[in-house]
Design an enzyme around this catalytic site. Sequence first.
Site, PDB file in Angstrom:
ATOM      1  N   ALA A 266       0.847  -1.203   0.000  1.00  0.00           N
ATOM      2  CA  ALA A 266       0.000   0.000   0.000  1.00  0.00           C
ATOM      3  C   ALA A 266       0.875   1.243   0.000  1.00  0.00           C
ATOM      4  CB  ALA A 266      -0.898  -0.001   1.233  1.00  0.00           C
TER       5      ALA A 266
ATOM      6  N   GLU B 251      -1.407  13.502  -0.187  1.00  0.00           N
ATOM      7  CA  GLU B 251      -0.777  14.572  -0.956  1.00  0.00           C
ATOM      8  C   GLU B 251      -1.078  14.519  -2.446  1.00  0.00           C
ATOM      9  OE1 GLU B 251       1.441  13.961   1.827  1.00  0.00           O
ATOM     10  OE2 GLU B 251       2.276  15.935   2.262  1.00  0.00           O
TER      11      GLU B 251
END
Lengths: 75, 814
Positions: B770, B775
């Site tokens: 993962a 962001e």
Amino acid sequence: MDSSRRYCRYLRGKNAYGTTEGGDKPFLNFDPATTTYWCLRTMGPVGPDSQPAHIAACGNEKRNCFTAAKVKNEE
Amino acid sequence: MANPNKKKIVLPVAPDTKAHAPVKHLYSKKVKLPYGVPGHGLTEMEREVSIDEPPALPINDELNVIGKRTRRVDAVYKVTGAAKYSADIQLPGMLFGKFLRSPHPHARIKSLNVSAARQYPGVHAVHVLSMEPGGSVERESGHDAPAETYNIDQLPLLRYVGQPIAAVAAESQYIANEAAKLIKVEYETKPFVLELDKARRKGAPIVFEKKVKDEGNEGDVGVEAADEQEGNLRGPSTGSFLGGPRGDVEKGFAEADFVVEGEFRTQVQTHCALETHGVVADWKPDMLTVYASTQNTAGVRDDLAELFDLPKSKVRVITEYMGGGFGAKFGAGHFGVMATELSRKTGRPVKLMLDREEEHLSAGNRPNSHQMLKIGVKNDGKLTAIDLTSYGTAGVGLGAGVGRVAQDLYECPNFRQAQYDVFTHAGPGAAFRAPGNVQGIFSLEQLIDQAAERLGMDPVKYRDIIDKHEVRKLQRAKGAEVFGWKYKKPGSDPGPIKRGFGMAQGHWTRFINLNSSATVRINKDGSVEVMSSVQDIGTGTKTILAQVVAEELGLMAEDITVKIGDTIYPDGPGSGGSVTAGSITPAVRNAAYKAKMELLGQVAGAWDVEIDSLEVKNGEVYSKTDSSKKMSFGEATKKMRTNQILATASRPDDYGGFEIGNGIGYGRLGSVQFAEVLVDTETGFIKVERVVAAHSCGRPLNPMQVESQINGGVIMGIGYALYEDRILDLNTGHMVNANLDQYKLPYSREIPKIEPVIIEHYGAFSSTDASGIGEPANVPTAGAIANAVYNAIGVRLYELPMSPQKVLAALGVS
């Protein structure tokens, strides 16, 4: 010698990629243009001597507020 | 697609390799992991990993819990108000704190008298911030420790409105607020400068007279620290972990068939997390306990331990629920230190939460920027040179660069940059959701669109030529398909309200924080807990941890009790840089795997079968070879030899190692967004109608939460593009819109239809594979909207926010 010992024990930084620096963590200086620094004693970007907290200036052992990092047998 | 076997980046200065040498394993094994994008040539990658690593997880389609749309495990607590945030904490005997802050942008304190405040009924303590005796001078060697008392020479020089001076602790917030006003201060005001351009000029009031030499500036990675300073100008920074200048820029421009260039400006954006910064500090003889609204519980603990000279074991930081953080909630903060000082003085817990005005003034911001960007282009579309100069101000702080997107998003053999910080008498900047990159994309992606227009090419197709990143290529294709992308001629709509379509893209570095550990506990009653100091800042970390443990133990997410946000548990990562999911979930899975194997070992002993013949799935433990051997998970745990099975694991290095060590992973996270806008050419108002946001974050652990993060990133990007702007009164230095009324965020009427497109992308990097999404979701939005606005009106806007006034000015009708 631990490289972080060259810097004041109260200097901290955070790079743009989420990692805090200083203390028992190394100063990574990945991206100088977006890294922020602060002094634990003022909790601001200015040291107790009213000058900027920064990896360069806080490596100067003659700086009035410079405090060396503890070594293990002092703790 | 990221190539994990590509050559490592060579830095301008050799890094200290001892600081981040790869770990060697006594025993290793080879595993084959999914690699690539399902439906687009998915293959396998063989990795040599530690013998302790769990087996490879298949792709999400073959899993039961991971990758499934899973409701947040704490949803009920949040919507019913049962969730307790730091501001909700009430402790017996608790006092309330309030700061006195500077009313001047530049001043010396001539006198300070706290006696009236101290004597005010209900006040228990006043604490004044003191500075170093002697001030900014270099001393002889062998100096003494800092003095404990202060005199007037030790009071801070004030350099921005809102700078903390002192604080009081009182029995109610009202008393504290009133008492803080009673601290009498006489100021000697000094000339100040607030504006970026004026601060750069000769003769401007100086924020910091440089009195201390810079030394020890190379850092551990070896990038220069940009520490030259002249007047208020500091820098330039010319390199990063991606390297320094490359090629010959002048030669590159000479080889170009044409040049696109522009001068761009972006504004200061302040942090507006719904929960302000703040803590409740409770100093007891045996333990300092701090309830903090923080993105990094372990970091707050470490700061306070260092400053107050306490062992880390005597500081406990708790963040059970957290109301948002976008990069500025790292470290103890001036409020955290002050609350601790006041608690130490009074022996009582002290709550010190900033109010909204303080939040705008002193809790950090995204610095502004003034960027000059120039790109050389060949007629076949290839880029020959990129030249970037930027100035930005983080007020009295540093870090006002514009990121590394110009350096790294597109292939270009010749590149140079000079990024300068400019000091001004304004509140300090702080990290803010993709620091620098959001500013940089606004300019870069507008120039790339200009190049496409000069070439007569569709912007999406043009990026296919100059951007070889395979995941972004897929994002462009899928995003365009969902959006129904069809490029139209700029400004071609009839009538005063014009529709426009635009797109932009971005990237974000995959970064891993190795200080990421977790414990999984299986209890004899069948209950399971996962524990780490990692905090859930509102992104859903609790839920993905529950999913990972549940998948490994054959249970459901709601079967797992998640105990995080407390430093009594193993250290978790700070939640910034989009590192959390990629850092903590492999540690959690590895701990769950170890606990499972211990449980299966005990069951195998009881059944007298081989451990590898056993499986845990759908709430049952069973033998794969003997159908008579089967029991529920709860029955299996009843047979445990002890009351608990405990297993702890930490985040190992990425499978295949890191790009340059210290957690910088191979491959960038791509993002592509498409925007549709309406522009009223009579009023100047821009309305974003629709955004399609195509993203990848490795293996999406919970698609519903990934979509939620994308929604948040896009909404924040819309605020940055159109509304948010810190406005300082040039006569007083005060922020005139330090609230959530005049400081405009997107409200429900301004939020468009947002359609996330998630590309499931496997890189074979860890046991969960993962990565983060916080962001990347925010990086391209303002650029996409800017390109859509140009497409609507045929006139380009070079400055943020794109307010009605600026739109009308650009159209020449104001």
